[in-house]
Write a protein that holds these residues in place. Sequence first.
Motif, PDB file in Angstrom:
ATOM      1  N   ARG A   1       7.506   5.124  -3.784  1.00 53.03           N
ATOM      2  CA  ARG A   1       7.931   4.473  -2.731  1.00 53.03           C
ATOM      3  C   ARG A   1       8.118   2.964  -3.016  1.00 53.03           C
ATOM      4  O   ARG A   1       9.347   2.665  -2.351  1.00 53.03           O
ATOM      5  CB  ARG A   1       6.590   4.362  -1.559  1.00 53.03           C
ATOM      6  N   LYS A   2       7.706   2.273  -3.707  1.00 56.20           N
ATOM      7  CA  LYS A   2       7.820   1.277  -4.175  1.00 56.20           C
ATOM      8  C   LYS A   2       9.264   1.169  -4.980  1.00 56.20           C
ATOM      9  O   LYS A   2      10.263   0.037  -4.575  1.00 56.20           O
ATOM     10  CB  LYS A   2       7.008   0.258  -5.297  1.00 56.20           C
TER      11      LYS A   2
ATOM     12  N   ASN B   1       0.801  -1.186   0.129  1.00 55.00           N
ATOM     13  CA  ASN B   1      -0.010  -0.043   0.038  1.00 55.00           C
ATOM     14  C   ASN B   1       0.819   1.263  -0.125  1.00 55.00           C
ATOM     15  O   ASN B   1       0.797   2.041   0.841  1.00 55.00           O
ATOM     16  CB  ASN B   1      -0.916  -0.168   1.116  1.00 55.00           C
ATOM     17  N   THR B   2       1.582   1.418  -1.157  1.00 61.88           N
ATOM     18  CA  THR B   2       2.537   2.622  -1.156  1.00 61.88           C
ATOM     19  C   THR B   2       2.428   3.070  -2.745  1.00 61.88           C
ATOM     20  O   THR B   2       2.129   2.134  -3.859  1.00 61.88           O
ATOM     21  CB  THR B   2       4.019   2.177  -1.017  1.00 61.88           C
ATOM     22  N   ASN B   3       3.213   4.128  -3.034  1.00 62.24           N
ATOM     23  CA  ASN B   3       2.886   4.620  -4.195  1.00 62.24           C
ATOM     24  C   ASN B   3       3.976   4.155  -5.004  1.00 62.24           C
ATOM     25  O   ASN B   3       4.876   3.647  -4.600  1.00 62.24           O
ATOM     26  CB  ASN B   3       2.741   6.102  -4.413  1.00 62.24           C
ATOM     27  N   SER B   4       3.893   4.234  -6.316  1.00 62.38           N
ATOM     28  CA  SER B   4       5.132   3.766  -7.161  1.00 62.38           C
ATOM     29  C   SER B   4       6.335   4.365  -6.991  1.00 62.38           C
ATOM     30  O   SER B   4       7.522   3.696  -7.014  1.00 62.38           O
ATOM     31  CB  SER B   4       4.753   4.088  -8.529  1.00 62.38           C
TER      32      SER B   4
END
Length: 190
Positions: free
Chosen positions: A161-162, A156-159
């Motif tokens: 952060r991924k 559950n992180t944005n791209s």
Amino acid sequence: MGESASDILRRLLNLSSSTLLSRQPDEAPVAAVPPKEAAPTAGQNEKVASSSQVEEEPIKVITKKQPEEAIEKVVGKVRQLLASEDFLQESKAVVRFLELLKVLYRTNPESFAQATESLQGRTRVYFARDEATLLAAGNHTKPKQIPDTPYWVITNTNSGRKMLMLEGAMQSMHLPQDLIDEVRSFFIAN
């Protein structure tokens, strides 16, 4: 006498004032004192001050560098994945993220384990060997198991952060910067 409960607890837990996030303006900084050590007498103050300075140095996490052939094997497998038709046609960042993590783990499990042990955010744990650890670290982490591995990761992180998580793992695994940049192009819009 004169110490607040917080001061006593900090002293017993061996916390210095520099490790505290917030401190009341009227509180004096508390020196780090080992838990079973008695308060020093006036003549011992210098000795304690110099030993506490040594104890407060930051501890650096050192990951063991893998042999060049192991690194090259990981590089080859990651590039093979990046060029695969399935990966190129995948529109979901989370699927790409999990596939990359799977390749990193399966190609070099020891290096992957070392890399993920130290990766975490300010308030979240990113990787764990069980779902419960990730759920305990945050309410809405959406943990998913990395396919064909014993590891779980928060999704559950944005791209961006991924990508930071991938970048941290890849750097810890001593993978070349040009490969990291190649992977970045799949997670960061230009």
